[in-house]
Scaffold this motif. Structure first.
Motif, PDB file in Angstrom:
ATOM      1  N   ARG A   3       0.832  -1.208   0.000  1.00 48.22           N
ATOM      2  CA  ARG A   3       0.000   0.000   0.000  1.00 48.22           C
ATOM      3  C   ARG A   3       0.865   1.256   0.000  1.00 48.22           C
ATOM      4  O   ARG A   3       0.549   2.227  -0.692  1.00 48.22           O
ATOM      5  CB  ARG A   3      -0.930  -0.028   1.212  1.00 48.22           C
ATOM      6  CG  ARG A   3      -1.954   1.093   1.226  1.00 48.22           C
ATOM      7  CD  ARG A   3      -3.059   0.807   2.231  1.00 48.22           C
ATOM      8  NE  ARG A   3      -3.969   1.928   2.306  1.00 48.22           N
ATOM      9  CZ  ARG A   3      -3.871   2.932   3.171  1.00 48.22           C
ATOM     10  NH1 ARG A   3      -2.886   2.933   4.060  1.00 48.22           N
ATOM     11  NH2 ARG A   3      -4.742   3.918   3.185  1.00 48.22           N
ATOM     12  N   ARG A   4       1.974   1.243   0.760  1.00 50.60           N
ATOM     13  CA  ARG A   4       2.867   2.400   0.765  1.00 50.60           C
ATOM     14  C   ARG A   4       3.516   2.598  -0.601  1.00 50.60           C
ATOM     15  O   ARG A   4       3.624   3.730  -1.104  1.00 50.60           O
ATOM     16  CB  ARG A   4       3.938   2.211   1.846  1.00 50.60           C
ATOM     17  CG  ARG A   4       3.411   2.267   3.278  1.00 50.60           C
ATOM     18  CD  ARG A   4       2.925   3.677   3.606  1.00 50.60           C
ATOM     19  NE  ARG A   4       3.997   4.648   3.538  1.00 50.60           N
ATOM     20  CZ  ARG A   4       4.824   4.934   4.531  1.00 50.60           C
ATOM     21  NH1 ARG A   4       4.682   4.305   5.701  1.00 50.60           N
ATOM     22  NH2 ARG A   4       5.770   5.842   4.380  1.00 50.60           N
ATOM     23  N   LEU A   5       3.963   1.520  -1.222  1.00 48.64           N
ATOM     24  CA  LEU A   5       4.567   1.633  -2.553  1.00 48.64           C
ATOM     25  C   LEU A   5       3.557   2.131  -3.581  1.00 48.64           C
ATOM     26  O   LEU A   5       3.878   2.977  -4.436  1.00 48.64           O
ATOM     27  CB  LEU A   5       5.132   0.272  -2.981  1.00 48.64           C
ATOM     28  CG  LEU A   5       6.337  -0.257  -2.195  1.00 48.64           C
ATOM     29  CD1 LEU A   5       6.685  -1.664  -2.660  1.00 48.64           C
ATOM     30  CD2 LEU A   5       7.539   0.667  -2.365  1.00 48.64           C
ATOM     31  N   ALA A   6       2.331   1.616  -3.521  1.00 47.10           N
ATOM     32  CA  ALA A   6       1.309   2.046  -4.478  1.00 47.10           C
ATOM     33  C   ALA A   6       0.965   3.517  -4.293  1.00 47.10           C
ATOM     34  O   ALA A   6       0.791   4.255  -5.277  1.00 47.10           O
ATOM     35  CB  ALA A   6       0.062   1.181  -4.323  1.00 47.10           C
ATOM     36  N   GLU A  17       1.573   6.663  -7.044  1.00 45.18           N
ATOM     37  CA  GLU A  17       0.492   7.553  -7.485  1.00 45.18           C
ATOM     38  C   GLU A  17       0.892   9.018  -7.398  1.00 45.18           C
ATOM     39  O   GLU A  17       0.375   9.850  -8.152  1.00 45.18           O
ATOM     40  CB  GLU A  17      -0.757   7.299  -6.626  1.00 45.18           C
ATOM     41  CG  GLU A  17      -1.413   5.952  -6.884  1.00 45.18           C
ATOM     42  CD  GLU A  17      -2.592   5.721  -5.969  1.00 45.18           C
ATOM     43  OE1 GLU A  17      -2.839   6.605  -5.099  1.00 45.18           O
ATOM     44  OE2 GLU A  17      -3.266   4.685  -6.098  1.00 45.18           O
ATOM     45  N   ARG A  18       1.824   9.341  -6.498  1.00 45.89           N
ATOM     46  CA  ARG A  18       2.211  10.742  -6.314  1.00 45.89           C
ATOM     47  C   ARG A  18       3.351  11.180  -7.237  1.00 45.89           C
ATOM     48  O   ARG A  18       3.531  12.378  -7.467  1.00 45.89           O
ATOM     49  CB  ARG A  18       2.650  10.983  -4.859  1.00 45.89           C
ATOM     50  CG  ARG A  18       1.551  10.822  -3.844  1.00 45.89           C
ATOM     51  CD  ARG A  18       1.955  11.409  -2.503  1.00 45.89           C
ATOM     52  NE  ARG A  18       3.205  10.851  -2.030  1.00 45.89           N
ATOM     53  CZ  ARG A  18       3.305   9.812  -1.214  1.00 45.89           C
ATOM     54  NH1 ARG A  18       2.202   9.220  -0.796  1.00 45.89           N
ATOM     55  NH2 ARG A  18       4.481   9.361  -0.816  1.00 45.89           N
ATOM     56  N   VAL A  19       4.122  10.237  -7.756  1.00 47.61           N
ATOM     57  CA  VAL A  19       5.322  10.567  -8.527  1.00 47.61           C
ATOM     58  C   VAL A  19       5.002  10.578 -10.011  1.00 47.61           C
ATOM     59  O   VAL A  19       4.306   9.698 -10.516  1.00 47.61           O
ATOM     60  CB  VAL A  19       6.455   9.563  -8.215  1.00 47.61           C
ATOM     61  CG1 VAL A  19       7.665   9.838  -9.104  1.00 47.61           C
ATOM     62  CG2 VAL A  19       6.848   9.666  -6.757  1.00 47.61           C
ATOM     63  N   ASP A  20       5.543  11.602 -10.710  1.00 49.18           N
ATOM     64  CA  ASP A  20       5.412  11.702 -12.161  1.00 49.18           C
ATOM     65  C   ASP A  20       6.810  11.570 -12.756  1.00 49.18           C
ATOM     66  O   ASP A  20       7.604  12.519 -12.722  1.00 49.18           O
ATOM     67  CB  ASP A  20       4.785  13.036 -12.563  1.00 49.18           C
ATOM     68  CG  ASP A  20       4.504  13.116 -14.050  1.00 49.18           C
ATOM     69  OD1 ASP A  20       4.769  12.114 -14.757  1.00 49.18           O
ATOM     70  OD2 ASP A  20       4.024  14.156 -14.506  1.00 49.18           O
ATOM     71  N   PRO A  21       7.188  10.410 -13.313  1.00 47.60           N
ATOM     72  CA  PRO A  21       8.564  10.236 -13.791  1.00 47.60           C
ATOM     73  C   PRO A  21       8.908  11.124 -14.979  1.00 47.60           C
ATOM     74  O   PRO A  21      10.064  11.476 -15.190  1.00 47.60           O
ATOM     75  CB  PRO A  21       8.607   8.754 -14.169  1.00 47.60           C
ATOM     76  CG  PRO A  21       7.192   8.381 -14.442  1.00 47.60           C
ATOM     77  CD  PRO A  21       6.375   9.223 -13.522  1.00 47.60           C
ATOM     78  N   ASP A  22       7.933  11.511 -15.787  1.00 44.84           N
ATOM     79  CA  ASP A  22       8.222  12.351 -16.952  1.00 44.84           C
ATOM     80  C   ASP A  22       8.576  13.775 -16.554  1.00 44.84           C
ATOM     81  O   ASP A  22       9.214  14.498 -17.312  1.00 44.84           O
ATOM     82  CB  ASP A  22       7.001  12.371 -17.880  1.00 44.84           C
ATOM     83  CG  ASP A  22       6.711  10.976 -18.430  1.00 44.84           C
ATOM     84  OD1 ASP A  22       7.670  10.188 -18.553  1.00 44.84           O
ATOM     85  OD2 ASP A  22       5.531  10.686 -18.715  1.00 44.84           O
ATOM     86  N   ARG A  56      12.247   1.158 -10.645  1.00 42.91           N
ATOM     87  CA  ARG A  56      12.641   0.145  -9.684  1.00 42.91           C
ATOM     88  C   ARG A  56      11.535  -0.078  -8.642  1.00 42.91           C
ATOM     89  O   ARG A  56      11.217  -1.214  -8.278  1.00 42.91           O
ATOM     90  CB  ARG A  56      13.939   0.550  -8.985  1.00 42.91           C
ATOM     91  CG  ARG A  56      15.169   0.512  -9.896  1.00 42.91           C
ATOM     92  CD  ARG A  56      16.437   0.564  -9.081  1.00 42.91           C
ATOM     93  NE  ARG A  56      16.528   1.773  -8.282  1.00 42.91           N
ATOM     94  CZ  ARG A  56      17.046   2.928  -8.680  1.00 42.91           C
ATOM     95  NH1 ARG A  56      17.528   3.013  -9.916  1.00 42.91           N
ATOM     96  NH2 ARG A  56      17.116   3.977  -7.879  1.00 42.91           N
ATOM     97  N   ILE A  57      10.956   1.014  -8.161  1.00 43.79           N
ATOM     98  CA  ILE A  57       9.893   0.872  -7.161  1.00 43.79           C
ATOM     99  C   ILE A  57       8.650   0.245  -7.782  1.00 43.79           C
ATOM    100  O   ILE A  57       7.935  -0.526  -7.137  1.00 43.79           O
ATOM    101  CB  ILE A  57       9.584   2.236  -6.524  1.00 43.79           C
ATOM    102  CG1 ILE A  57      10.792   2.713  -5.722  1.00 43.79           C
ATOM    103  CG2 ILE A  57       8.367   2.153  -5.619  1.00 43.79           C
ATOM    104  CD1 ILE A  57      10.596   4.039  -5.049  1.00 43.79           C
ATOM    105  N   SER A  58       8.390   0.540  -9.053  1.00 39.74           N
ATOM    106  CA  SER A  58       7.253  -0.072  -9.730  1.00 39.74           C
ATOM    107  C   SER A  58       7.438  -1.579  -9.835  1.00 39.74           C
ATOM    108  O   SER A  58       6.504  -2.358  -9.606  1.00 39.74           O
ATOM    109  CB  SER A  58       7.065   0.542 -11.112  1.00 39.74           C
ATOM    110  OG  SER A  58       6.009  -0.089 -11.802  1.00 39.74           O
ATOM    111  N   GLU A  59       8.670  -2.006 -10.165  1.00 37.57           N
ATOM    112  CA  GLU A  59       8.938  -3.434 -10.220  1.00 37.57           C
ATOM    113  C   GLU A  59       8.808  -4.072  -8.831  1.00 37.57           C
ATOM    114  O   GLU A  59       8.282  -5.179  -8.687  1.00 37.57           O
ATOM    115  CB  GLU A  59      10.335  -3.675 -10.779  1.00 37.57           C
ATOM    116  CG  GLU A  59      10.476  -3.295 -12.252  1.00 37.57           C
ATOM    117  CD  GLU A  59      11.889  -3.487 -12.749  1.00 37.57           C
ATOM    118  OE1 GLU A  59      12.746  -3.890 -11.932  1.00 37.57           O
ATOM    119  OE2 GLU A  59      12.145  -3.244 -13.944  1.00 37.57           O
TER     120      GLU A  59
END
Length: 418
Positions: free
Chosen positions: A48-51, A55-60, A72-75
């Motif tokens: 839940r913390r990773l998800a 949701e808050r981070v925009d990699p672009d 890496r965190i998505s994996e």
């Protein structure tokens, strides 16, 4: 891969620690289940913390470095999600095996399923089931559209209750307390649906009353079975007033008729009247037809009403000619009058015609069969009935306007009722 391998190694090490002291494998199954569920809850919190972070981070927008970190965190989030699913299946496997060994032991052909005794081990298995049910309830609260979690939570709570009964009472037969407990849970589920409006909860409220009937002993003239059927009928008819579903109404009427027909043979044998077999079903059909009168074609509705009324009056007529008692004659006369009055009040020709026809056949048949030997009591009743009807018509004609005015006032007042 290394994340999954690390968690698998930690889980295997935790399982192996229980085998330091030699003990049968079946004795550690509830503790395996509890350990797996606790690890499942920890991984659920991490997932839940990773998800939420993803949701808050925009990699672009945050640059290449953050984009790599996002990947890496998505994996890691996907790996933890797969681990959560695997741990859930594994905990259910341990609980299922433990339940099977407990059932086998209670049946007398399995080994002793306890390691620390018959109190600690059932508490461990019950805690695991309760934690899983709590997890399902939290998921159902956070994801209202995921209806499967509601059913999963209800199933886990039901398994917890069944496991507790098995561990404490063994394979004891069902008692009225089991039926009462299921009916209480069904009532609580119905109240919960009133507050939440959840569609899965309404499905459960529809299932639980029928499930409670599995615990009864089906016997004629049984207070346990009759009381259960009456309670089920009340629950279903209460649902029919709130749910836009015809099934609760049909099931409620069916349960009510079942409760009546449990006692109908006893009543029929005691009083010698066939009406006890016919009247409940005929009245139920007439009520259902009246409730669905706007959905049926007039010809079909009228024909069905006449068929039900014919069956009802045929049973009354059969009793009338088989039993010469005056009370049976009065009962048949009352049925005919009630039918005719309902036809006038509800403006239904089938009721009026069938009631008047049965009244004429009743009186004519009685005069033909019992005249002149036993006609005095019937003659006095008919004279009194004719006098009452004549007096009522005279009073109505004299005070027609006042009576119609009061009727209009009463109808206007009733229109404002809820």
């Amino acid at each position: 891969f290394w994340l999954k391998a690390g968690f698998a190694s930690a889980l295997a090490g935790g399982y192996t620690a229980w085998l330091v002291v030699p003990t049968p494998m079946v004795g550690v199954l509830p503790w395996y289940a509890l350990q797996t569920v606790l690890l499942l809850l920890a991984l659920t919190a991490i997932h839940r913390r990773l998800a939420s972070w993803l949701e808050r981070v925009d990699p672009d927008r945050d640059g290449d470095r953050d984009a790599n970190r996002f990947g890496r965190i998505s994996e890691a989030e996907q790996a933890v999600s797969q681990l959560v699913a695997g741990l859930l299946a594994l905990s259910l496997l341990w609980l299922g095996l433990h339940g099977w060994f407990v059932l086998a032991h209670q049946a007398g052909w399995g080994p002793l399923p306890w390691r620390f005794g018959g109190l600690a081990d059932p508490l461990a298995a019950g805690a695991a089931l309760l934690l899983l049910a709590g997890l399902a309830a939290v998921r159902a609260w956070r994801q209202p559209d995921a209806h499967g979690w509601v059913y999963a939570g209800a199933l886990l709570l039901g398994l917890l209750v069944a496991y507790g009964r098995l561990a404490v009472l063994g394979l004891a037969p069902f008692t009225p307390w089991d039926t009462a407990a299921l009916l209480a849970v069904a009532g609580a589920t119905l109240l919960l649906h009133q507050f939440t409006g959840s569609w899965p909860v309404s499905r459960l409220a529809l299932l639980l009353p029928a499930l409670s009937l599995v615990t009864v002993h089906w016997q004629l003239a049984s207070p346990w079975t009759g009381g259960a059927l009456l309670a089920v009928a009340v629950l279903y008819l209460s649902q029919a007033a709130t749910l836009r579903n015809p099934w609760p109404l049909y099931l409620g009427v069916l349960a009510l008729n079942g409760a009546v027909y449990l006692w109908a043979p006893l009543w029929a044998a005691h009083y010698g009247l066939w009406q006890f077999y016919i009247v409940p079903a005929a009245v139920s059909v007439l009520v259902l037809l009246h409730l669905h009168r706007r959905e049926l074609r007039p010809q079909v509705l009228s024909g069905a009403r006449l068929a039900a009324l014919s069956a009802l009056y045929a049973g009354a007529g059969l009793d009338l000619f088989l039993r010469p008692e005056l009370s049976v004659f009065v009962l048949a006369l009352a049925l005919a009058l009630v039918g005719a009055i309902l036809g006038i009040a509800l403006r239904i020709r089938a009721f009026l015609y069938a009631g008047v026809a049965f009244l004429v056949l009743n009186v004519g048949g009685q005069l033909f069969r019992f005249y002149p030997g036993q006609g005095m009591g019937r003659a006095l009743i008919l004279i009194g009935l004719g006098a009452v009807i004549t007096a009522g018509m005279v009073v109505f004609n004299l005070k027609r306007e006042a009576i119609l005015r009061r009727i209009r006032v009463a109808r206007a007042d009733l229109a404002q009722w809820e």
